[in-house]
Write a protein that holds these residues in place. Structure first.
Motif, mmCIF file in Angstrom:
data_model
loop_
_atom_site.group_PDB
_atom_site.id
_atom_site.type_symbol
_atom_site.label_atom_id
_atom_site.label_comp_id
_atom_site.label_asym_id
_atom_site.label_seq_id
_atom_site.Cartn_x
_atom_site.Cartn_y
_atom_site.Cartn_z
ATOM 1 N N ILE A 227 10.750 47.386 39.886
ATOM 2 C CA ILE A 227 10.852 46.928 38.501
ATOM 3 C C ILE A 227 9.475 47.037 37.860
ATOM 4 O O ILE A 227 8.478 46.592 38.431
ATOM 5 C CB ILE A 227 11.343 45.470 38.438
ATOM 6 N N THR A 228 9.407 47.647 36.690
ATOM 7 C CA THR A 228 8.150 47.734 35.955
ATOM 8 C C THR A 228 8.358 47.247 34.528
ATOM 9 O O THR A 228 9.415 47.477 33.929
ATOM 10 C CB THR A 228 7.606 49.176 35.927
ATOM 11 N N PHE A 229 7.357 46.574 33.993
ATOM 12 C CA PHE A 229 7.420 46.098 32.609
ATOM 13 C C PHE A 229 6.008 45.777 32.112
ATOM 14 O O PHE A 229 5.051 45.729 32.889
ATOM 15 C CB PHE A 229 8.324 44.856 32.499
ATOM 16 N N LYS A 230 5.903 45.563 30.819
ATOM 17 C CA LYS A 230 4.643 45.187 30.184
ATOM 18 C C LYS A 230 4.798 43.790 29.601
ATOM 19 O O LYS A 230 5.653 43.567 28.740
ATOM 20 C CB LYS A 230 4.261 46.189 29.092
ATOM 21 N N ALA A 231 3.985 42.850 30.071
ATOM 22 C CA ALA A 231 4.011 41.476 29.570
ATOM 23 C C ALA A 231 2.920 41.292 28.513
ATOM 24 O O ALA A 231 1.796 41.785 28.694
ATOM 25 C CB ALA A 231 3.812 40.488 30.714
ATOM 26 N N HIS A 232 3.245 40.615 27.436
ATOM 27 C CA HIS A 232 2.305 40.378 26.337
ATOM 28 C C HIS A 232 1.919 38.905 26.302
ATOM 29 O O HIS A 232 2.773 38.020 26.443
ATOM 30 C CB HIS A 232 2.928 40.768 24.999
ATOM 31 N N PHE A 233 0.636 38.645 26.064
ATOM 32 C CA PHE A 233 0.147 37.273 25.948
ATOM 33 C C PHE A 233 -0.776 37.179 24.732
ATOM 34 O O PHE A 233 -1.561 38.088 24.463
ATOM 35 C CB PHE A 233 -0.619 36.852 27.209
ATOM 36 N N SER A 234 -0.654 36.071 24.015
ATOM 37 C CA SER A 234 -1.492 35.843 22.842
ATOM 38 C C SER A 234 -1.740 34.350 22.679
ATOM 39 O O SER A 234 -0.839 33.531 22.908
ATOM 40 C CB SER A 234 -0.821 36.399 21.580
ATOM 41 N N ALA A 235 -2.969 34.010 22.272
ATOM 42 C CA ALA A 235 -3.320 32.598 22.054
ATOM 43 C C ALA A 235 -3.110 32.180 20.612
ATOM 44 O O ALA A 235 -3.386 31.023 20.261
ATOM 45 C CB ALA A 235 -4.776 32.367 22.465
ATOM 46 N N ALA A 236 -2.631 33.080 19.756
ATOM 47 C CA ALA A 236 -2.561 32.797 18.319
ATOM 48 C C ALA A 236 -1.748 31.542 18.019
ATOM 49 O O ALA A 236 -2.204 30.653 17.288
ATOM 50 C CB ALA A 236 -1.977 34.006 17.589
ATOM 51 N N ASN A 237 -0.519 31.460 18.557
ATOM 52 C CA ASN A 237 0.325 30.297 18.267
ATOM 53 C C ASN A 237 -0.294 29.009 18.782
ATOM 54 O O ASN A 237 -0.261 27.972 18.109
ATOM 55 C CB ASN A 237 1.718 30.497 18.882
ATOM 56 N N MET A 238 -0.854 29.064 19.999
ATOM 57 C CA MET A 238 -1.458 27.863 20.581
ATOM 58 C C MET A 238 -2.687 27.428 19.800
ATOM 59 O O MET A 238 -2.939 26.229 19.624
ATOM 60 C CB MET A 238 -1.809 28.123 22.045
ATOM 61 N N LEU A 239 -3.455 28.389 19.281
ATOM 62 C CA LEU A 239 -4.623 28.044 18.464
ATOM 63 C C LEU A 239 -4.185 27.423 17.143
ATOM 64 O O LEU A 239 -4.810 26.474 16.657
ATOM 65 C CB LEU A 239 -5.469 29.291 18.215
ATOM 66 N N ASP A 240 -3.105 27.949 16.550
ATOM 67 C CA ASP A 240 -2.584 27.377 15.301
ATOM 68 C C ASP A 240 -2.121 25.940 15.501
ATOM 69 O O ASP A 240 -2.210 25.109 14.582
ATOM 70 C CB ASP A 240 -1.422 28.226 14.774
#
Length: 222
Positions: A61-74
């Motif tokens: 199984i292969t995939f690309k996971a995305h992470f962002s701090a934008a919501n947590m910073l808001d």
């Protein structure tokens, strides 16, 4: 209908405390590639029937996971303000590293106690027994896919940083192999997960047969 999120869960390792190492995907991958690697059929003058199974087919199984701090910073999350998405990336990296440091210290202490009880003396120094253990991982993707896996590769691309050079956005390419747990394994959780996922897949196949039967009946003139 609530949104289900995929996750990777580390279990059965030398963790302190009852909380396992869990990475819940902040954003579900937009796509996921599954490849079934089928062992070659027997060949040669003394080959078995080609319908007979040899080695088991296994899944990658292969995939690309995305992470962002934008919501947590808001939302003013203190952890995100201090470290960005560093904690999530650290939890992922921990899943591919042997949990050796604490186990090694405990092992060294046990070796020292054993030497003391055994008298020590003039014995030649022994080669320490490796105590590293790779984490056991469960990949959870929806209600019908709970799979024991090994992480074959992980490529982390950090995209943005805050003033302290903490990553605030990242993309992680992950490749997993589903573990073929045999009957002799002591990994009860992996066995149960595989059995659950197999039963779910068989139930879906039966549902497809029922749907196909309905379509055939509709085609038959009365």
């Amino acid at each position: 209908m609530s949104l289900l999120r995929g996750a990777l869960i580390e279990y059965g390792t030398d963790l302190i405390g009852p909380i396992p190492n869990v990475v819940i995907f902040q954003f579900n991958p937009e796509s996921l590639t599954r490849s079934l690697e089928i062992p070659p059929r027997p060949t040669g003058a003394t080959q078995r029937e080609t319908a007979q199974a040899g080695e088991k087919t296994f899944e990658k199984i292969t995939f690309k996971a995305h992470f962002s701090a934008a919501n947590m910073l808001d939302e003013g999350k203190v952890l995100a303000e201090l470290f960005g998405i560093g904690p999530q990336l650290a939890a992922l990296e921990k899943m591919v590293l042997p949990s050796a440091k604490l186990a090694g210290l405990i092992g060294a202490a046990l070796d020292a106690i054993g030497d003391a009880l055994g008298g020590g003396g003039d014995d030649a120094p022994a080669q320490p027994i490796p105590r590293e253990k790779y984490p056991r991982i469960l990949f959870i993707w929806g209600l019908t896919r709970v799979l024991p896996v090994t992480i074959d590769s992980m490529s982390i691309t950090e995209l943005e940083y805050d003033a302290l050079l903490n990553p605030t956005r990242a993309e992680v390419d992950i490749t997993l192999s589903v573990i073929a747990v045999d009957d002799c394994s002591d990994d009860v959780l992996a066995k149960g997960a595989l059995e659950y996922s197999t039963l779910a897949k068989e139930a879906q196949a039966i549902a497809n047969l029922a749907n196909t039967a309905e379509q055939i009946v509709e085609l038959i003139p009365l």
